[in-house]
Design a protein around this motif. Structure first.
Motif, PDB file in Angstrom:
ATOM      1  N   LEU A   1       0.522  -1.449   0.504  1.00 18.86           N
ATOM      2  CA  LEU A   1       0.263   0.185  -0.250  1.00 18.86           C
ATOM      3  C   LEU A   1       0.790   1.008  -0.616  1.00 18.86           C
ATOM      4  N   LEU A   2       2.145   1.224   0.155  1.00 17.99           N
ATOM      5  CA  LEU A   2       3.142   2.211   0.237  1.00 17.99           C
ATOM      6  C   LEU A   2       3.475   2.814  -1.084  1.00 17.99           C
ATOM      7  N   THR A   3       3.058   3.601  -2.381  1.00 22.81           N
ATOM      8  CA  THR A   3       2.853   3.421  -3.094  1.00 22.81           C
ATOM      9  C   THR A   3       3.269   5.247  -3.304  1.00 22.81           C
ATOM     10  N   GLY A   4       2.901   5.347  -2.688  1.00 17.54           N
ATOM     11  CA  GLY A   4       3.004   7.092  -2.679  1.00 17.54           C
ATOM     12  C   GLY A   4       4.747   7.674  -2.949  1.00 17.54           C
ATOM     13  N   GLU A   5       4.789   8.876  -3.831  1.00 24.06           N
ATOM     14  CA  GLU A   5       5.585   9.607  -4.077  1.00 24.06           C
ATOM     15  C   GLU A   5       7.129   9.285  -2.422  1.00 24.06           C
ATOM     16  N   ASN A   6       5.955  10.340  -1.911  1.00 24.78           N
ATOM     17  CA  ASN A   6       7.090  10.509  -0.269  1.00 24.78           C
ATOM     18  C   ASN A   6       7.321   9.252   0.211  1.00 24.78           C
ATOM     19  N   GLU A   7       6.580   7.890  -0.093  1.00 25.71           N
ATOM     20  CA  GLU A   7       6.912   6.610   0.740  1.00 25.71           C
ATOM     21  C   GLU A   7       7.662   5.997   0.129  1.00 25.71           C
ATOM     22  N   VAL A   8       7.838   5.949  -0.921  1.00 26.46           N
ATOM     23  CA  VAL A   8       8.152   5.321  -1.500  1.00 26.46           C
ATOM     24  C   VAL A   8       9.785   5.927  -2.264  1.00 26.46           C
ATOM     25  N   ALA A   9      10.109   6.768  -1.818  1.00 29.19           N
ATOM     26  CA  ALA A   9      11.394   7.760  -2.053  1.00 29.19           C
ATOM     27  C   ALA A   9      11.744   7.675  -0.081  1.00 29.19           C
ATOM     28  N   LEU A  10      11.058   7.559   0.586  1.00 26.21           N
ATOM     29  CA  LEU A  10      11.585   7.265   2.439  1.00 26.21           C
ATOM     30  C   LEU A  10      12.391   5.955   2.077  1.00 26.21           C
ATOM     31  N   ILE A  11      11.729   4.848   1.865  1.00 32.52           N
ATOM     32  CA  ILE A  11      12.164   3.554   1.618  1.00 32.52           C
ATOM     33  C   ILE A  11      13.044   3.578   1.011  1.00 32.52           C
TER      34      ILE A  11
ATOM     35  N   HIS B   1       9.345  14.733   4.329  1.00 30.82           N
ATOM     36  CA  HIS B   1       8.263  14.583   3.815  1.00 30.82           C
ATOM     37  C   HIS B   1       7.042  13.742   3.332  1.00 30.82           C
ATOM     38  N   PHE B   2       7.365  12.517   3.804  1.00 30.41           N
ATOM     39  CA  PHE B   2       6.314  11.299   4.602  1.00 30.41           C
ATOM     40  C   PHE B   2       5.611  11.987   5.692  1.00 30.41           C
ATOM     41  N   TYR B   3       5.959  12.909   6.549  1.00 31.35           N
ATOM     42  CA  TYR B   3       5.701  13.772   7.405  1.00 31.35           C
ATOM     43  C   TYR B   3       4.546  14.484   7.378  1.00 31.35           C
ATOM     44  N   ARG B   4       4.939  15.171   6.236  1.00 36.72           N
ATOM     45  CA  ARG B   4       3.997  16.522   5.699  1.00 36.72           C
ATOM     46  C   ARG B   4       2.651  15.893   4.565  1.00 36.72           C
ATOM     47  N   PHE B   5       3.314  15.079   4.089  1.00 37.91           N
ATOM     48  CA  PHE B   5       2.347  14.590   3.432  1.00 37.91           C
ATOM     49  C   PHE B   5       1.096  13.168   2.936  1.00 37.91           C
ATOM     50  N   SER B   6       2.123  12.290   3.914  1.00 37.15           N
ATOM     51  CA  SER B   6       1.104  10.940   4.659  1.00 37.15           C
ATOM     52  C   SER B   6       0.341  10.872   5.768  1.00 37.15           C
ATOM     53  N   PRO B   7      -0.575  11.389   6.135  1.00 34.20           N
ATOM     54  CA  PRO B   7      -0.839  11.202   7.327  1.00 34.20           C
ATOM     55  C   PRO B   7      -1.117   9.774   7.868  1.00 34.20           C
ATOM     56  N   VAL B   8      -0.376   8.945   9.103  1.00 37.60           N
ATOM     57  CA  VAL B   8       0.066   8.110   8.953  1.00 37.60           C
ATOM     58  C   VAL B   8      -1.517   7.882  10.494  1.00 37.60           C
ATOM     59  N   LEU B   9      -1.860   8.787  11.270  1.00 35.70           N
ATOM     60  CA  LEU B   9      -2.946   8.131  12.162  1.00 35.70           C
ATOM     61  C   LEU B   9      -4.114   8.128  11.811  1.00 35.70           C
ATOM     62  N   ASP B  10      -4.235   8.569  11.315  1.00 36.77           N
ATOM     63  CA  ASP B  10      -6.098   9.433  10.508  1.00 36.77           C
ATOM     64  C   ASP B  10      -5.879   8.777   9.252  1.00 36.77           C
ATOM     65  N   ALA B  11      -5.441   7.972   8.791  1.00 34.92           N
ATOM     66  CA  ALA B  11      -5.017   7.289   7.438  1.00 34.92           C
ATOM     67  C   ALA B  11      -6.038   6.048   7.608  1.00 34.92           C
ATOM     68  N   ALA B  12      -6.737   5.486   6.505  1.00 31.21           N
ATOM     69  CA  ALA B  12      -8.081   4.632   6.778  1.00 31.21           C
ATOM     70  C   ALA B  12      -6.541   3.116   7.274  1.00 31.21           C
ATOM     71  N   PRO B  13      -7.891   1.814   8.424  1.00 28.39           N
ATOM     72  CA  PRO B  13      -6.856   1.591   9.150  1.00 28.39           C
ATOM     73  C   PRO B  13      -5.336   0.868   8.037  1.00 28.39           C
ATOM     74  N   GLU B  14      -6.104   0.395   7.533  1.00 27.72           N
ATOM     75  CA  GLU B  14      -5.230  -1.119   6.622  1.00 27.72           C
ATOM     76  C   GLU B  14      -3.847  -0.167   6.167  1.00 27.72           C
ATOM     77  N   LEU B  15      -3.872   1.347   5.711  1.00 27.34           N
ATOM     78  CA  LEU B  15      -2.961   2.259   5.007  1.00 27.34           C
ATOM     79  C   LEU B  15      -2.770   2.437   5.951  1.00 27.34           C
ATOM     80  N   ARG B  16      -2.966   2.824   7.506  1.00 31.06           N
ATOM     81  CA  ARG B  16      -2.264   3.117   8.476  1.00 31.06           C
ATOM     82  C   ARG B  16      -1.275   2.549   9.310  1.00 31.06           C
ATOM     83  N   ASP B  17      -1.527   1.703   8.992  1.00 30.13           N
ATOM     84  CA  ASP B  17      -1.154  -0.132   9.502  1.00 30.13           C
ATOM     85  C   ASP B  17       0.157   0.038   8.735  1.00 30.13           C
ATOM     86  N   ALA B  18      -0.028  -0.129   7.674  1.00 24.74           N
ATOM     87  CA  ALA B  18       1.588   0.220   6.987  1.00 24.74           C
ATOM     88  C   ALA B  18       2.054   1.525   7.120  1.00 24.74           C
ATOM     89  N   ARG B  19       1.371   2.855   6.819  1.00 23.02           N
ATOM     90  CA  ARG B  19       2.847   3.627   7.610  1.00 23.02           C
ATOM     91  C   ARG B  19       3.357   3.216   8.667  1.00 23.02           C
TER      92      ARG B  19
END
Length: 580
Positions: free
Chosen positions: A491-501, A536-554
């Motif tokens: 689920l971690l496909t966002g630009e910022n997420e991939v860049a971070l990994i 960037h991840f922090y700014r653009f990929s909210p973790v705690l408020d994301a939908a449950p499965e995305l939240r766990d991945a983030r």
RNA sequence: GGGCGCGUGGCCUAGUCCGGAUAAGGCGGCAGCCUCCUAAGCUGUAGAUCGGGGGUUCGAAUCCCCCCGCGCCCGCCA
């Protein structure tokens, strides 16, 4: 789900991605019947913004094959085996071949970053790193700490790379400087200030006295002579002065999170006969001679104009002779030995290495750092012209305290002090290590007290933010172990997420490079980039408020980033604060 | 004088070892973003003949030569 087997196969990091690319490329070249010359990076691999890894090998083949690079790249591209694991796809971009990481690889990196002790390299050498080794004639100043910080960071990098490292302090107890300290103690009173500062006062006073009283010099000569002869009274005096000064220096080093594993006094090598032994061995080279009453080694054939003096006219040994014995010992007791030295030691370390070569002793790897000067000119302990490390740390701590107080007014005094201490420690270290060793610098208060982007607090802050997310997430959700098992990395496909990994994956490459090239500033640059990716991840990929499965991945990614940031900070000797 | 190192926007630096696709950041300017996981944060914008000149190369901040400027060294100091 992540592939748990990958954790056990181990080490799927950037170096493995590179290995696979190399394998694919050499295979394709074979199939085409193309040969590249042996050499460093003969496949033209490079990190670049266009791909995860790019090859410009077609350019290198073009003159030999008399074809256009574009045509060659196309042929190679078609010949690349479709069987790969960490590589997702290979794109042809004109003359370039661009390799991209696979989802499998990214997920494996994530899994690895979540594991305990995820980052230990494969190097196994025993390494001795000698650093600081400042004369015990006063406190460390802002020039000395460049040595200490570079040295200690290299110690940490080498350990991270897998090496067994002994950090050593070579104590100059037999030199003229220390003799002057003893003379100073005879003529002046040590005041009650911090030991190394008190020693500096009498040392400076003795040097000043010498300007008008030539008897001082004779007294120092006597001290040197009697110490070398083992005179008990002088020995006691020197030992107590040295220990006193070193005690103060150690205290300062501890404030910067720096510790040595062992101390070697140069007198040790005179007393146990190894200095005499080395002089004897040099005699066998036939290059030694008595000249002007002193025993000298002629290195003219090796590019050194000046002869190397091994013994003074009065028979006492010199720094270089004792250092030769120490280096012989270091080489015998390690696989690699590293010296951190100021630019003023360039010539003498060259002579030292040449002499060691003559003795068939493995030479040390020497890291030279250029001078730190003050806006008013160069520093001098003897003249009392310096900014001490203690003074610097005090000021930075004061500034850090004000900063924390503004941000966290509700917190206790103890909390503020502790955070300020760790922020200051990191700020001082980062400020030094971020600059390449071969750049001369001018000490700048404004820059030392700047806690913004190009500084340790920036990185510590990113780490604290990651911790904050994890803390909050854990309060409301399941245990960490469960999350690691259950999150969907895909689920971690966002630009910022991939860049971070991808940035997390780079860690092993940076450590490997820094450990081989002995360039700690690479890690400083990496730390900033990693923190930036996390922000960037922090700014653009909210973790705690994301939908449950995305939240766990983030959450998992936040955890992986936290681990990577923590490991990076620790390797830089900077505290990974969980809140600040 | 000789040896070594350095020279990248106004200031500080990464990239140079191992030449490749628009020279990357920070500080300082200017313009924005806190009912939203800590704004020590994020976004946008202006600003660079990569000290100068030659050379090698399909291609040079990067390699070679010369010059200029700065630093360090050329102690029977360390």
């Amino acid at each position: 789900m992540i592939d748990k087997d990958l954790i056990h196969i181990g080490v799927p990091m950037f170096l493995d991605f590179i290995s696979e690319v190399e394998l694919l490329l050499t295979g394709a070249l074979d199939r085409c019947g193309y040969k590249v010359e042996e050499g460093v990076n003969n496949l033209g691999l490079d990190l670049c913004p266009h791909a995860d890894l790019a090859s410009s090998v077609a350019f290198r083949l073009a003159p030999v094959l008399k074809k256009s690079p574009v045509a060659i790249a196309k042929e190679i591209h078609q010949a690349i085996s479709p069987e790969y694991k960490y590589v997702e796809r290979v794109e042809l971009a004109g003359p370039y071949l661009n390799f991209y990481m696979s989802r499998l690889f990214l997920n494996a990196v994530l899994a690895r970053a979540l594991a305990d002790n995820a980052w230990t390299g494969r190097m196994t050498e025993k390494v001795i790193v000698e650093h600081t080794s400042a004369n015990p004639d006063g406190p460390l100043h802002v020039g000395h700490i460049r040595n200490s910080v570079i040295g200690d960071t290299l110690v940490r990098i080498l350990r991270r790379a897998g090496c067994t490292v002994d950090a050593e302090y070579y104590v100059n107890d037999m030199g003229r400087q220390e003799a002057m300290v003893v003379v100073g103690c005879d003529h002046f009173q040590l005041d009650g200030s911090k030991a190394d500062h008190a020693i500096a006062r009498v040392y400076i006073a003795a040097n000043k006295e010498m300007e008008t009283n030539p008897g001082i010099r004779a007294e120092a000569d006597q001290v040197i002579l009697r110490y070398e002869a083992g005179d008990p009274e002088i020995t006691a005096k020197i030992q107590s002065a040295v220990k006193y000064a070193i005690g103060g220096i150690e205290e300062t080093l501890h404030r910067m999170n720096i510790r040595h594993d062992s101390y070697h006094w140069e007198s040790e090598f005179v007393r146990n006969g190894s200095v005499a032994e080395v002089v004897g061995l040099l005699e066998k080279t036939g290059l030694t001679e008595w000249e002007d009453g002193a025993y000298q080694l002629d290195l003219n054939n090796y590019g050194f104009e000046k002869k190397m003096v091994l013994k003074r006219t009065n028979g006492t040994s010199l720094y270089i002779t004792r250092d030769l014995a120490y280096h012989r010992w270091k080489s015998a007791n390690s696989d690699r030995s590293v010296d951190i030295l100021g630019a003023d030691h360039k010539l003498v370390s060259g002579q030292l290495r040449t002499a060691l070569r003559l003795l068939d002793v493995r030479e040390p790897e020497v890291v030279i750092f250029e001078f730190v000067s003050l806006p008013t000119g160069s520093m001098s302990t003897r003249k009392g012209k310096f900014i001490s490390a203690d003074e610097l740390i005090d000021e930075v701590e004061k500034q850090a305290f004000e900063e924390v107080k503004t941000r966290r007014p509700e917190e206790s005094e103890d909390f503020l002090r502790e955070v300020a201490r760790q922020v200051a420690q990191g700020a001082v270290r980062y400020d030094v290590v971020k600059v390449s060793a071969d750049k001369a610098t001018t000490f700048d208060w404004k820059q030392a007290l700047d806690f913004e982007k190009l500084s340790a607090p920036f990185i510590q802050y990113s780490h604290a933010r990651a911790c904050s997310i994890i803390r909050k997430g854990d309060q409301t959700h399941q245990t960490p172990e469960q999350e690691i098992q259950e999150f969907q990395a895909d689920l971690l496909t966002g630009e910022n997420e991939v860049a971070l990994i991808k940035k997390i994956a780079e860690f092993d490459l940076i450590i490997d490079r820094a450990a081989r090239e002995l360039k700690p500033h690479h890690l400083a640059t990496y730390a900033r980039e990693l923190a930036e990716c996390f922000n960037h991840f922090y700014r653009f990929s909210p973790v705690l408020d994301a939908a449950p499965e995305l939240r766990d991945a983030r959450m998992a990614l936040a955890r992986a980033a936290r681990n990577a940031l923590r490991t990076t900070l620790e390797t830089l000797g900077i505290s990974a604060l969980e809140t600040m």
